[in-house]
Design an enzyme around this catalytic site. Structure first.
Site, PDB file in Angstrom:
ATOM      1  N   ARG A  69       0.882  -1.235   0.104  1.00 33.23           N
ATOM      2  CA  ARG A  69      -0.025   0.284  -0.009  1.00 33.23           C
ATOM      3  C   ARG A  69       0.745   1.317  -0.030  1.00 33.23           C
ATOM      4  NH1 ARG A  69       0.678  -2.409   4.362  1.00 33.23           N
ATOM      5  NH2 ARG A  69       1.369  -1.276   6.461  1.00 33.23           N
ATOM      6  N   ASP A 128       0.391   7.644  11.735  1.00 33.83           N
ATOM      7  CA  ASP A 128      -0.319   6.248  12.169  1.00 33.83           C
ATOM      8  C   ASP A 128      -0.567   6.234  13.539  1.00 33.83           C
ATOM      9  OD1 ASP A 128       2.329   6.064  13.532  1.00 33.83           O
ATOM     10  OD2 ASP A 128       2.795   4.264  12.528  1.00 33.83           O
ATOM     11  N   ASN A 129      -0.468   7.523  14.097  1.00 31.64           N
ATOM     12  CA  ASN A 129      -1.169   7.204  15.763  1.00 31.64           C
ATOM     13  C   ASN A 129      -1.697   8.693  16.098  1.00 31.64           C
ATOM     14  OD1 ASN A 129       1.070   8.651  17.605  1.00 31.64           O
ATOM     15  ND2 ASN A 129       2.112   7.956  15.932  1.00 31.64           N
ATOM     16  N   PHE A 130      -2.755   8.567  17.060  1.00 33.54           N
ATOM     17  CA  PHE A 130      -3.502   9.666  17.383  1.00 33.54           C
ATOM     18  C   PHE A 130      -2.514  10.703  18.303  1.00 33.54           C
ATOM     19  CE2 PHE A 130      -6.913   7.593  15.728  1.00 33.54           C
ATOM     20  CZ  PHE A 130      -7.533   8.490  15.172  1.00 33.54           C
ATOM     21  N   GLU A 131      -1.721  10.121  19.046  1.00 35.28           N
ATOM     22  CA  GLU A 131      -0.790  11.182  19.874  1.00 35.28           C
ATOM     23  C   GLU A 131      -0.057  12.263  18.827  1.00 35.28           C
ATOM     24  OE1 GLU A 131       2.401   9.117  21.870  1.00 35.28           O
ATOM     25  OE2 GLU A 131       2.959  11.007  22.886  1.00 35.28           O
ATOM     26  N   CYS A 169     -11.253  22.794  15.036  1.00 37.68           N
ATOM     27  CA  CYS A 169      -9.843  21.910  15.087  1.00 37.68           C
ATOM     28  C   CYS A 169     -10.132  20.556  15.444  1.00 37.68           C
ATOM     29  CB  CYS A 169      -8.935  22.715  15.965  1.00 37.68           C
ATOM     30  SG  CYS A 169      -9.053  22.207  17.787  1.00 37.68           S
ATOM     31  N   CYS A 172     -11.934  20.366  18.954  1.00 38.37           N
ATOM     32  CA  CYS A 172     -13.360  20.761  18.987  1.00 38.37           C
ATOM     33  C   CYS A 172     -14.196  19.650  18.587  1.00 38.37           C
ATOM     34  CB  CYS A 172     -13.432  21.613  17.744  1.00 38.37           C
ATOM     35  SG  CYS A 172     -12.901  23.275  18.010  1.00 38.37           S
ATOM     36  N   CYS A 186      -3.519  -0.122  10.824  1.00 37.76           N
ATOM     37  CA  CYS A 186      -3.423  -1.411   9.592  1.00 37.76           C
ATOM     38  C   CYS A 186      -2.771  -2.528  10.316  1.00 37.76           C
ATOM     39  CB  CYS A 186      -2.420  -0.514   8.900  1.00 37.76           C
ATOM     40  SG  CYS A 186      -3.209   0.865   7.863  1.00 37.76           S
TER      41      CYS A 186
END
Ligand SMILES: [Zn+2]
Length: 342
Positions: A69, A128-131, A169, A172, A186
């Site tokens: 990918r 690849d991560n939220f932090e 943002c 929000c 993934c």
């Protein structure tokens, strides 16, 4: 080098860009955080479209399962044991030598984020991560930089365009970062590759519209699922007055003490170790030392790969390491001190 506009002929006759838009693109400075699947697709679009300067930040190296990918990489890159940021820089320079492309092998975190992102006209998310997305959101709102969130997994994906103080943002709409491991990735949920080009394509279009200053923006969330065949748009409304970030100017993700020095990489049976403030390593010298205790399988200017039994350690020049073969942070930390000893 004088710009050869012939390359951009099909953009010049497209009224949404035109000569004026092209000139804005040629002057633009874009930073892309993460150069995996989404990041590859976004970087390819922006470099072919002729942005002036693109900085790519990525902390990882290329693995065989990425080739399904991550369109900037091929089997030669895999054999060369290159970090993604370096392989991507090489590939993108071959695609368009008029763009100044700079690959940075680093983990974006609270300490380096402002240095790496400030001064950009646009930040694109290929993370690849939220932090890291909450850190990007803090820096971009603080410095007034528009940014485009982009994330895909399995057969679905989502993108959001953040123009500080004009559109909501990230906080929000999503006030808290999900805890590590709480959302599918993934590596845990798999991915069908066409979703990458769909969602990254929408995100890249948002980026181009922001740089050129034309077109209609996504003012909320676009969500696409290619297996369910659903295409949804949610209007985010105005920015929230009580939003800690854009409403109250509290950039708490930048002020938090830098996360743990060992972080398990969800679903990858691997742990990343960071050593804040470490000096750059002379990898060839470290390799010499490690040859006595295990098998050094790769060493170049950017990384060193070392195998000891079932454990594989990839050590980067900034002293960061990815320890593969365990998801136990304590085990990884002790292996790091045993073999690298920084
Ligand atoms: Zn906000």
């Amino acid at each position: 080098m004088a710009t050869d506009y012939t390359r951009y002929a099909r953009q010049l006759i497209f009224p949404g860009i035109g000569k004026e838009g092209q000139e804005k693109l040629l002057k633009a400075r874009v930073v892309l955080v993460g150069c995996g699947a989404d990041g590859s697709a976004i970087a390819d679009r922006l470099v072919r479209a002729g942005v002036g300067h693109l900085t790519l930040i990525d902390r990882d190296f290329i693995e065989l399962n990425n080739l399904q990918r991550q369109a900037l990489y091929d089997e030669d890159d895999l054999r060369a044991n290159l970090p993604k940021a370096v392989a991507a820089e090489h590939k993108l320079r071959r695609i368009n030598s008029q763009v100044e492309v700079v690959g940075v092998v680093a983990d974006l975190n609270a300490e380096n984020a402002e240095d790496l992102l400030a001064g950009a006209d646009l930040v694109m998310d290929g993370a690849d991560n939220f932090e890291v997305r909450y850190i990007i959101n803090d820096v971009c709102v603080k410095h007034g930089i528009p940014w485009v969130y982009c994330g895909v997994v399995a057969s679905y994906g989502m993108t959001m365009t953040i123009i500080p103080h004009q559109t909501p943002c990230l906080r929000c709409l999503f006030p808290d970062a999900p805890p590590p491991g709480a959302t599918p990735t993934c590596d845990t949920a798999g991915i069908a590759n066409p979703i990458v080009t769909v969602v990254a394509g929408i995100a890249a279009a948002e980026g181009l519209k922001l740089l050129v200053g034309s077109g209609e923006h996504n003012r909320g969330v676009i969500h696409v699922d290619l297996w369910e065949n659903t295409f949804d748009t949610f209007d985010g409304g105005p920015p929230r007055v009580d939003c800690p970030t854009c409403g109250q100017g509290d950039y708490e993700f930048l002020e938090r003490p830098s996360g743990a020095q060992a972080v398990s990489l969800c679903g990858r049976d691997a742990v990343q170790i960071r050593v804040p403030g470490a000096q750059r390593l002379a990898l060839a010298a470290v390799a010499e030392r490690l040859r006595g205790v295990g098998q050094v399988t790769a060493v170049n200017d950017y990384l060193l790969r070392f195998k000891a039994g079932e454990i594989e350690i990839t050590l980067f020049a900034d002293a960061r390491a990815i320890v593969k073969g365990t998801s136990d942070e304590a085990v990884a930390r002790s292996l790091y001190s045993k073999y690298v000893g920084v």
